[in-house]
Design a protein around this motif. Structure first.
Motif, PDB file in Angstrom:
ATOM      1  N   LEU A  85       0.842  -1.185   0.000  1.00 33.22           N
ATOM      2  CA  LEU A  85       0.000   0.000   0.000  1.00 33.22           C
ATOM      3  C   LEU A  85       0.880   1.239   0.000  1.00 33.22           C
ATOM      4  O   LEU A  85       1.792   1.363   0.812  1.00 33.22           O
ATOM      5  N   THR A  86       0.632   2.139  -0.909  1.00 34.23           N
ATOM      6  CA  THR A  86       1.423   3.367  -0.985  1.00 34.23           C
ATOM      7  C   THR A  86       0.570   4.609  -0.760  1.00 34.23           C
ATOM      8  O   THR A  86       1.095   5.665  -0.475  1.00 34.23           O
ATOM      9  N   ASN A  87      -0.719   4.503  -0.863  1.00 32.86           N
ATOM     10  CA  ASN A  87      -1.621   5.624  -0.672  1.00 32.86           C
ATOM     11  C   ASN A  87      -1.936   5.749   0.817  1.00 32.86           C
ATOM     12  O   ASN A  87      -2.358   4.787   1.454  1.00 32.86           O
ATOM     13  N   ALA A  88      -1.755   6.940   1.394  1.00 33.52           N
ATOM     14  CA  ALA A  88      -1.952   7.143   2.833  1.00 33.52           C
ATOM     15  C   ALA A  88      -3.359   6.773   3.284  1.00 33.52           C
ATOM     16  O   ALA A  88      -3.532   6.180   4.344  1.00 33.52           O
ATOM     17  N   SER A  89      -4.368   7.084   2.497  1.00 25.85           N
ATOM     18  CA  SER A  89      -5.736   6.763   2.912  1.00 25.85           C
ATOM     19  C   SER A  89      -5.972   5.251   2.898  1.00 25.85           C
ATOM     20  O   SER A  89      -6.710   4.727   3.725  1.00 25.85           O
ATOM     21  N   ASP A  90      -5.329   4.527   1.974  1.00 26.42           N
ATOM     22  CA  ASP A  90      -5.434   3.068   1.965  1.00 26.42           C
ATOM     23  C   ASP A  90      -4.780   2.470   3.206  1.00 26.42           C
ATOM     24  O   ASP A  90      -5.302   1.544   3.813  1.00 26.42           O
ATOM     25  N   ILE A  91      -3.626   3.013   3.574  1.00 20.95           N
ATOM     26  CA  ILE A  91      -2.917   2.528   4.764  1.00 20.95           C
ATOM     27  C   ILE A  91      -3.757   2.801   6.007  1.00 20.95           C
ATOM     28  O   ILE A  91      -3.941   1.924   6.853  1.00 20.95           O
ATOM     29  N   GLU A  92      -4.301   4.022   6.123  1.00 25.73           N
ATOM     30  CA  GLU A  92      -5.126   4.366   7.275  1.00 25.73           C
ATOM     31  C   GLU A  92      -6.346   3.457   7.356  1.00 25.73           C
ATOM     32  O   GLU A  92      -6.720   2.981   8.425  1.00 25.73           O
TER      33      GLU A  92
ATOM     34  N   GLN B  18      -6.590   0.375   6.265  1.00 24.43           N
ATOM     35  CA  GLN B  18      -6.147  -0.953   6.701  1.00 24.43           C
ATOM     36  C   GLN B  18      -5.858  -0.980   8.206  1.00 24.43           C
ATOM     37  O   GLN B  18      -6.179  -1.946   8.885  1.00 24.43           O
ATOM     38  N   VAL B  19      -5.251   0.087   8.722  1.00 22.85           N
ATOM     39  CA  VAL B  19      -4.960   0.163  10.160  1.00 22.85           C
ATOM     40  C   VAL B  19      -6.255   0.195  10.949  1.00 22.85           C
ATOM     41  O   VAL B  19      -6.410  -0.501  11.956  1.00 22.85           O
TER      42      VAL B  19
ATOM     43  N   THR C 194      -7.518  -2.632  13.699  1.00 25.77           N
ATOM     44  CA  THR C 194      -7.706  -2.285  15.108  1.00 25.77           C
ATOM     45  C   THR C 194      -9.177  -2.087  15.479  1.00 25.77           C
ATOM     46  O   THR C 194      -9.473  -1.646  16.586  1.00 25.77           O
ATOM     47  N   ASN C 195     -10.075  -2.405  14.577  1.00 25.38           N
ATOM     48  CA  ASN C 195     -11.510  -2.235  14.790  1.00 25.38           C
ATOM     49  C   ASN C 195     -11.886  -0.788  15.117  1.00 25.38           C
ATOM     50  O   ASN C 195     -12.805  -0.529  15.871  1.00 25.38           O
ATOM     51  N   ALA C 196     -11.135   0.171  14.583  1.00 24.49           N
ATOM     52  CA  ALA C 196     -11.433   1.588  14.806  1.00 24.49           C
ATOM     53  C   ALA C 196     -12.455   2.052  13.780  1.00 24.49           C
ATOM     54  O   ALA C 196     -12.421   1.647  12.626  1.00 24.49           O
ATOM     55  N   THR C 197     -13.373   2.891  14.226  1.00 26.64           N
ATOM     56  CA  THR C 197     -14.367   3.451  13.312  1.00 26.64           C
ATOM     57  C   THR C 197     -14.324   4.962  13.396  1.00 26.64           C
ATOM     58  O   THR C 197     -13.723   5.535  14.297  1.00 26.64           O
ATOM     59  N   GLY C 198     -14.988   5.628  12.461  1.00 24.43           N
ATOM     60  CA  GLY C 198     -15.044   7.081  12.460  1.00 24.43           C
ATOM     61  C   GLY C 198     -13.902   7.683  11.665  1.00 24.43           C
ATOM     62  O   GLY C 198     -13.062   6.986  11.103  1.00 24.43           O
TER      63      GLY C 198
END
Length: 125
Positions: A5-12, A14-15, A19-23
């Motif tokens: 993954l090289t796109n920051a929004s794609d990485i975010e 995936q993270v 981590t089951n983070a929403t919002g």
């Protein structure tokens, strides 16, 4: 080998999924952490990005980072244990911080410094 993954929004994305983070609020990672015994000879039980602990005097420690923070504008969260032998509950207080280290003091009633056998610290930036 998986997908790179090289796109920051794609990485975010995936993270957040991992981590089951929403919002839409950003996620900030812990930059250093340590669990140590501050009585007698200071002993690190486990740590991440902490090279050593300096025992300056009773209840006063310096946490030395293996890799410096970008600056001294980080947040240090500290907990310490209750001493069942004396009934003392130590209250951590942040002292001075630099990019390479941070000082903490553990105090009990009457502002007395006290060692603790159970100290945990996390640093966020």
């Amino acid at each position: 080998a998986g997908t790179v993954l090289t796109n920051a929004s794609d990485i975010e994305s995936q993270v957040k999924t991992a981590t089951n983070a929403t919002g839409t609020a950003p996620i900030y990672a812990c930059r250093a952490w340590v669990n140590f015994d501050g009585t007698g000879t200071v002993a690190i039980r486990e740590s991440g990005n902490v090279s050593s602990i300096t025992d300056n005097q009773k209840g006063f420690y310096t946490i030395n980072f293996a890799t410096d923070m970008p600056d001294n504008n980080y947040v240090l969260v500290c907990t310490s244990g209750f001493d069942p032998d004396t009934g003392d509950n130590t209250m951590p207080q942040l002292g001075s911080e630099t990019a390479s280290s941070a000082n903490i003091e553990l105090k009990i009633a009457n502002d007395l410094l006290k060692d603790s056998s159970d100290i945990e610290i996390a640093v966020f930036r």
